[in-house]
Write a protein that holds these residues in place. Structure first.
Motif, PDB file in Angstrom:
ATOM      1  N   SER A   1       5.649   3.644   0.579  1.00 31.75           N
ATOM      2  CA  SER A   1       5.500   4.397  -0.666  1.00 31.75           C
ATOM      3  C   SER A   1       5.138   3.455  -1.812  1.00 31.75           C
ATOM      4  N   VAL A   2       4.583   4.028  -2.842  1.00 32.84           N
ATOM      5  CA  VAL A   2       4.247   3.280  -4.048  1.00 32.84           C
ATOM      6  C   VAL A   2       5.510   2.727  -4.687  1.00 32.84           C
TER       7      VAL A   2
ATOM      8  N   ILE B   1      -2.231   4.980  -4.170  1.00 31.05           N
ATOM      9  CA  ILE B   1      -1.885   3.567  -4.328  1.00 31.05           C
ATOM     10  C   ILE B   1      -2.296   2.966  -5.672  1.00 31.05           C
TER      11      ILE B   1
ATOM     12  N   VAL C   1      -0.104   0.350  -7.607  1.00 30.83           N
ATOM     13  CA  VAL C   1       0.079  -0.915  -6.894  1.00 30.83           C
ATOM     14  C   VAL C   1      -1.208  -1.735  -6.963  1.00 30.83           C
TER      15      VAL C   1
END
Length: 136
Positions: free
Chosen positions: A37-38, A64, A67
């Protein structure tokens, strides 16, 4: 090939994440994660320094982008793998981002990442390290 580079893996498919982790280790890298997960990825980045990252576009909690933005703003080489393409805002902001369309052999991704890391270490600009594998 990776010379102990710390590589973040953000991938929500367990088999793909494991395959990537094994390929990174086989190439002499150190795996950070994998995370699915982010929120996990951002938490990991608060406590670990990474040399590079392989990121899936869609994780369990969202895309994403946060990130990727975090890493790219710090000049960290990022390789994106996806089955759906990049979010439009990320693609517009980083047109030279290296994107590989799934399915991709893990060894191929790691080889490409090693080239990106080597280019980064000798001071190439992001656009000069982009390759023909960039696909929308």
């Amino acid at each position: 090939m990776l010379n102990h580079a710390a590589v973040l893996i953000a991938e929500d498919e367990p088999f793909i994440a494991l395959d990537l982790a094994l390929a990174i280790e086989d190439a002499g890298g150190e795996v950070v994660g994998p995370v699915a997960s982010v929120s996990e990825a951002l938490s990991v980045l608060e406590i670990h320094t990474v040399t590079a990252a392989i990121l899936d576009v869609n994780l369990t909690d969202r895309d994403i982008s946060p990130v990727a933005e975090h890493l790219l703003s710090r000049g960290i080489p990022v390789l994106i793998q996806t089955g759906v393409g990049l979010p439009p805002e990320l693609a517009a902001r980083y047109p030279d981002l290296v994107v590989r369309i799934k399915p991709c052999p893990a060894a191929s991704l790691v080889t490409q990442l090693a080239v990106m890391i080597a280019g980064h270490q000798v001071g190439e600009t992001p656009s000069s390290s982009a390759t023909a594998s960039r696909r929308p």
